[in-house]
Write a protein that holds these residues in place. Structure first.
Motif, mmCIF file in Angstrom:
data_model
loop_
_atom_site.group_PDB
_atom_site.id
_atom_site.type_symbol
_atom_site.label_atom_id
_atom_site.label_comp_id
_atom_site.label_asym_id
_atom_site.label_seq_id
_atom_site.Cartn_x
_atom_site.Cartn_y
_atom_site.Cartn_z
ATOM 1 N N GLY A 10 0.821 -1.208 0.000
ATOM 2 C CA GLY A 10 0.000 0.000 0.000
ATOM 3 C C GLY A 10 0.848 1.247 0.000
ATOM 4 O O GLY A 10 2.058 1.197 -0.243
ATOM 5 N N LEU A 11 0.187 2.362 0.276
ATOM 6 C CA LEU A 11 0.844 3.668 0.323
ATOM 7 C C LEU A 11 1.046 4.066 1.782
ATOM 8 O O LEU A 11 0.099 4.011 2.583
ATOM 9 C CB LEU A 11 -0.023 4.699 -0.393
ATOM 10 N N VAL A 12 2.253 4.473 2.113
ATOM 11 C CA VAL A 12 2.574 4.851 3.485
ATOM 12 C C VAL A 12 3.540 6.030 3.457
ATOM 13 O O VAL A 12 4.320 6.180 2.511
ATOM 14 C CB VAL A 12 3.180 3.656 4.252
ATOM 15 N N GLN A 13 3.478 6.861 4.472
ATOM 16 C CA GLN A 13 4.400 7.984 4.558
ATOM 17 C C GLN A 13 5.764 7.525 5.062
ATOM 18 O O GLN A 13 5.870 6.515 5.765
ATOM 19 C CB GLN A 13 3.837 9.050 5.490
ATOM 20 N N ALA A 14 6.776 8.273 4.704
ATOM 21 C CA ALA A 14 8.122 7.967 5.185
ATOM 22 C C ALA A 14 8.113 7.918 6.717
ATOM 23 O O ALA A 14 7.471 8.746 7.385
ATOM 24 C CB ALA A 14 9.100 9.021 4.698
ATOM 25 N N GLY A 15 8.810 6.936 7.239
ATOM 26 C CA GLY A 15 8.840 6.717 8.674
ATOM 27 C C GLY A 15 7.773 5.758 9.169
ATOM 28 O O GLY A 15 7.811 5.327 10.327
ATOM 29 N N GLY A 16 6.841 5.430 8.304
ATOM 30 C CA GLY A 16 5.753 4.539 8.680
ATOM 31 C C GLY A 16 6.129 3.075 8.567
ATOM 32 O O GLY A 16 7.279 2.716 8.290
ATOM 33 N N MET A 83 7.997 -4.167 7.962
ATOM 34 C CA MET A 83 8.847 -3.088 7.476
ATOM 35 C C MET A 83 8.600 -1.841 8.307
ATOM 36 O O MET A 83 7.490 -1.300 8.305
ATOM 37 C CB MET A 83 8.552 -2.811 5.997
ATOM 38 N N ASN A 84 9.618 -1.420 9.031
ATOM 39 C CA ASN A 84 9.551 -0.215 9.860
ATOM 40 C C ASN A 84 10.441 0.882 9.293
ATOM 41 O O ASN A 84 11.328 0.615 8.480
ATOM 42 C CB ASN A 84 9.994 -0.540 11.286
ATOM 43 N N SER A 85 10.210 2.078 9.745
ATOM 44 C CA SER A 85 11.040 3.226 9.338
ATOM 45 C C SER A 85 11.202 3.282 7.823
ATOM 46 O O SER A 85 12.309 3.431 7.300
ATOM 47 C CB SER A 85 12.417 3.150 10.013
ATOM 48 N N LEU A 86 10.099 3.170 7.144
ATOM 49 C CA LEU A 86 10.144 3.103 5.683
ATOM 50 C C LEU A 86 10.655 4.405 5.079
ATOM 51 O O LEU A 86 10.393 5.502 5.595
ATOM 52 C CB LEU A 86 8.770 2.761 5.137
#
Length: 123
Positions: A10-16, A83-86
């Protein structure tokens, strides 16, 4: 034959964070080491992580080490990628794959592939 189906992109913001799942059907799931790969637009598919058949051993690409965690549940025939800190550079189609060997990191060493799931990280 082993069929693999990824989900959770999906779509996630940086850090997500996101968790990808890969459900397997067919032959005995626990007979296969499972890997995750990714392919960004215009780039070659690259190794991300691999987990041993029992789940006791894992290996990561340097680019995701300490941010991503691979795991598996052999009772559910599923492998996961937390996946963390994307980062925006993590944007890619993520594929799971199965191999009957071990901690393989090369594409040609894998026998079965899923269709992929898109991960997009916005800045």
């Amino acid at each position: 034959q082993v069929q693999l189906v990824e989900s959770g992109g999906g779509l996630v913001q940086a850090g997500g964070s996101l968790t990808l799942s890969c459900a397997a059907s067919g032959r005995t799931f626990s007979s296969y080491a499972m890997g995750w790969f990714r392919q960004a637009p215009g780039k070659e598919r690259e190794f991300v992580s691999v987990i041993s058949r029992s789940g006791t051993g894992t290996y990561y690409a340097d680019s995701v080490k300490d941010r991503f965690t691979i795991s598996r549940d052999n009772a559910k025939n599923t492998v996961y990628l937390r996946m963390n800190s994307l980062k925006p550079e993590d944007t890619a189609v993520y594929y799971c794959a199965a191999n009957s060997g071990s901690y393989y990191r090369r594409l040609y060493e894998y026998d079965y592939w899923g269709q992929g799931t898109q991960v997009t990280v916005s800045s």
